[in-house]
Design an enzyme around this catalytic site. Structure first.
Site, mmCIF file in Angstrom:
data_model
loop_
_atom_site.group_PDB
_atom_site.id
_atom_site.type_symbol
_atom_site.label_atom_id
_atom_site.label_comp_id
_atom_site.label_asym_id
_atom_site.label_seq_id
_atom_site.Cartn_x
_atom_site.Cartn_y
_atom_site.Cartn_z
ATOM 1 N N ASP A 281 0.870 -1.181 0.000
ATOM 2 C CA ASP A 281 0.000 0.000 0.000
ATOM 3 C C ASP A 281 0.909 1.233 0.000
ATOM 4 O O ASP A 281 2.130 1.140 0.094
ATOM 5 C CB ASP A 281 -0.968 -0.017 1.186
HETATM 6 C C1 NOJ Z 1 -3.948 4.034 0.175
HETATM 7 C C2 NOJ Z 1 -5.145 3.149 0.280
HETATM 8 O O1 NOJ Z 1 -5.104 2.421 1.492
HETATM 9 C C3 NOJ Z 1 -5.315 2.165 -0.868
HETATM 10 O O2 NOJ Z 1 -6.569 1.575 -0.758
HETATM 11 C C4 NOJ Z 1 -5.146 2.846 -2.181
HETATM 12 O O3 NOJ Z 1 -5.307 1.916 -3.214
HETATM 13 C C5 NOJ Z 1 -3.780 3.514 -2.224
HETATM 14 N N1 NOJ Z 1 -3.696 4.509 -1.170
HETATM 15 C C6 NOJ Z 1 -3.482 4.154 -3.562
HETATM 16 O O4 NOJ Z 1 -4.192 5.297 -3.738
#
Ligand code: NOJ
Length: 757
Positions: A281
């Site tokens: 993530d």
């Molecule tokens: C953080 C989030 O937790 C995730 O769900 C997302 O895909 C990413 N950022 C990318 O934007």
């Protein structure tokens, strides 16, 4: 000219078209030509400036990094022209011309926005959920993308957690069915087609178990609970062939997920057979330093060895693995393995066949926000809505008389789309007022009044809600003036429709709430409206279960519309005026008060169960609150009335691998045609480990005309009886079982049977 260049690149690269079988050998052949720097570049996923940012770090110097082969993929932007420029940088400038992958948070639609995932789940309609993902893939690929950071399949039992809105709720079986439908919808049967997207299943794993519902908080749970209740949807997504996974921010057994070998290798790959790649993530790799498990070099090496393949934004892999290789902390084989998985993903997408496969400047006009996509969004939104209360059949409304349409969300386009709509444009959405005018405008008189601001807590709460831009505009008038105006409107009307609840960003990422009621300013409005004595309908916007005890007592009807998406206003009007008879059922329990959380239907009995009567001491109960939820899992009303016969079992004594059929007769005893979600639950009252009071094991969504009856059958096998024991083996044990079929998790018909080995 563009076409010529594309052709040149293709000839130059001379990548033939492959079947899935030779992907691995082609990827290996390419890998053999790569330098260490080129391999590390493939592990690097970054975000160009101006894109949606969900963390504190933003990628810098993007263009020169791409040209020098330091980038495997980009995310956070879209549009064929933009993506073509970016792909050119990689394909034309790097030594091996390796194309980049392009991702985006396509969560509940790309530009035609569908209801938030918790709303989609409430439809219990796998065909419609799959259709929503298929349309999202059509629109996303038309915008040059080939990778969606979705589905989010995290089970959540805590409505304080804002991201409960992005998932399917609390049930692992339903969550698994939805995960499969979403993967099918995005990926279709051929990932290399230019209208399919690679799914990225997230957040692996257990992110929804954050303590106290507080965003990014610690997760700590037993293995049995993981296997039984939290892991099944991720596993279902693997079985459906999901191409990629995203690791989560949280820790598991004290090891952050991004660097957790048990999770990313032993479970995901060895036990479940996952063949795709894993991306972190947003900076979750770097955040392992904050978790306190080592410096960036250490956690990067740990994560690579644990099974992480790609690093989102933080560039820990890119910048430290060279050093770790020299120092013997990682091997070239570790790096090769991650690089190979990413190359294979790109081969699966057909990017080596044609790096520009998804880039066609004529497609947005043909495929995005088309009348067909919008019609699907309207239909799907109507199916997601849940009728929570409907006293004396107040709904559907007649298309005559005067309606007072009040509340901060009544005439508001900005908050129709809900959380996580990166590419969606709120200006494209249909407000509730517009929808009502479209559906009933000529025959009714509408008086509007805002009635309240979203919240009066402008100092703290609103600032945080509006952190991403102004979505909750503040009316400068005093609360009293606004309420007076709304009450005056109500007094002139036959019925009051109050459109209230949460703005889009009151749920979602980094939107945990300790108080999950409707904000006080809006409650004051509702109280004043109730005093008028006029029939009161609440149209509720929410990204999570809310505490609605007062509202349930005082409003005559409550229609939960979640955040319904681009066509939300039309869909709401369709339901309010009976063009569509609501069939949604909630998939996350609505508590009476926040103190009951975590509250979920598939709980254990405990050693001192409370049967709900009286105020006995030394039972598992509260001094000041009932154990019961306000609305149980699976609950939702219809304009018609469904009646269930007792459950008939084809056998009540079974042996070994026999099966039985459980049947009910469902009758539409009301006046409207309608759909009912018939739910099958099973209880295993005695087992070697404690079991839940009941577990969902099947469901069917059935359409019946008024007066029509239908026999609904479920086949039950030992698969539905099985569970994880203390050794984490999936087994079933002989004995008594109780089969329940009904309209929600609390209201069921039951029958018993004996099953021996
Ligand atoms: C953080 C989030 O937790 C995730 O769900 C997302 O895909 C990413 N950022 C990318 O934007």
């Amino acid at each position: 000219m563009k076409k010529m260049l594309t052709l040149c690149v293709i000839v130059l690269l001379s990548y033939p078209s492959f079947s899935q079988n030779d992907i691995s050998s082609k990827a290996k052949a390419l890998l053999a030509k790569m330098t260490l720097e080129e391999k590390l570049g493939q592990l690097n996923l970054i975000i160009p400036g101006g894109a949606a940012v969900t963390g504190s770090v933003v990628s810098t110097d993007v263009e020169s990094k791409i040209k020098s082969g330091k980038v495997g993929g980009l995310f956070g932007f879209w549009g064929p022209d933009q993506i073509r420029k970016a792909q050119d940088l990689a394909v034309k400038n790097t030594r091996l011309h390796i194309p980049m992958i392009f991702g985006l948070d396509i969560i509940h639609g790309h530009k035609t926005i569908f209801p938030i995932p918790l709303g989609l789940a409430a439809s219990w309609d796998m065909g419609l959920i799959e259709q929503s993902a298929k349309i999202a893939a059509l629109e996303g690929t038309a915008d040059g993308l080939n990778w969606a950071f979705s589905p989010m399949v995290d089970i959540a039992r805590d409505a304080r957690w804002g991201r409960i809105s992005e998932g399917s709720g609390e049930d692992p079986y339903l969550g698994g069915e939805i995960a499969k439908a979403m993967v099918r919808g995005y990926q279709g049967t051929d990932l290399s087609k230019n209208n399919t997207l690679m799914a990225c299943v997230k957040h692996f794993a257990l992110y929804g178990g954050a303590e106290a519902g507080r965003e990014y908080n610690t997760v700590d749970m037993s293995r049995i609970k993981m296997y039984e209740y939290y892991l099944p949807p991720y596993k279902a997504a693997v079985d459906a062939g999901a191409g990629s996974f995203m690791s989560s921010f949280n820790e598991i057994d004290g090891v952050p997920a991004t660097g957790n070998k048990w999770l990313l290798t032993d479970l995901l790959r060895k036990q479940w057979g996952f063949k795709g790649f894993v991306v972190s993530d947003y900076t979750s790799l770097n955040e392992m330093v904050n978790h306190g498990v080592g410096d960036l070099q250490t956690v990067s090496a740990q994560s690579l060895k644990a099974g992480l393949d790609m690093d989102m934004v933080g560039e820990g892999l890119l910048n430290t693995l060279g050093k770790s290789l020299k120092e013997g902390k990682v091997s070239m084989a570790d790096i090769d393995q991650a690089c190979l998985r990413i190359l294979e993903g790109k081969f699966k997408l057909g990017l080596f066949d044609d790096p520009y496969r998804y880039i066609d400047e004529t497609r947005p006009a043909k495929d995005i926000l088309t009348p067909a996509n919008r019609a699907a969004a309207r239909n799907i939104a109507a199916h997601s809505m849940v009728l929570l209360k409907n006293d004396k059949q107040l709904l559907p409304l007649k298309k005559s008389g005067t309606i007072a349409l009040v509340g901060p969300l009544a005439d508001n386009k900005r908050n129709m789309l809900g959380t996580w709509v990166v590419a969606g444009d709120w200006k494209q959405s249909v407000s509730v007022l517009e929808g009502i005018k479209n559906v009933a405008g000529n025959s009714i008189n509408i008086i509007t009044a805002k009635g309240a601001n979203f919240t009066n807590d402008t100092a703290l709460f609103l600032k945080r809600v509006n952190a991403l831009g102004v979505e909750a505009e503040i009316d400068p008038r005093s609360s009293a003036d606004m309420i007076d105006e709304a009450v005056a409107a109500a007094n002139k009307a036959d019925v009051v429709v109050a459109v209230v609840g949460e703005t889009s960003n009151m749920s979602g990422e980094a939107a945990s709430r300790a108080d999950i009621s409707i904000p006080a300013s809006q409650q004051d409005l509702l109280k004043a409206l109730a005093k008028t004595g006029k029939p009161l309908v609440i149209v509720l916007f929410n990204g999570r279960p809310l505490t609605l005890v007062w509202e349930n007592e005082h409003a005559h009807a409550i229609l939960d519309v979640w955040a319904p998406g681009t066509e939300g206003g039309n869909a709401i009007a369709d339901v309010l005026f009976g063009n569509y008879n609501p069939s949604g059922k909630i998939t996350a329990t609505f508590p009476r008060s926040v103190g009951q959380i975590p509250i979920y239907y598939n709980h254990k009995t405990t050693g001192r169960p409370f049967d709900g009567t009286g105020f006995p001491k030394y039972k598992s109960n509260y001094l000041d609150e009932s154990n019961d939820p306000l609305y149980p899992f699976g609950y939702g009303l219809s304009y018609t009335k469904f009646e269930y016969s007792p459950v008939m079992l084809s056998k009540t004594n079974l042996k070994g691998e026999e099966k039985l059929t459980a049947t009910v007769t469902l009758t539409n005893a009301g006046k409207y045609a309608g759909e009912e979600v018939v739910q099958l639950y099973i209880t295993d009252p005695v087992a070697s480990v404690t079991r839940a009071v009941k577990d969902l094991k099947g469901f069917q969504k059935i359409m019946l005309q008024p007066g029509e009856s239908k026999e609904i059958s479920f086949v039950i096998t030992t698969e539905q009886l099985s569970f994880y024991n203390s050794e984490l083996k999936k087994i079933w044990e002989p004995g008594k079982f109780i089969v329940h079929i009904g309209t929600n998790s609390s209201n069921v018909q039951s029958a018993e049977l004996q099953w021996s080995k």
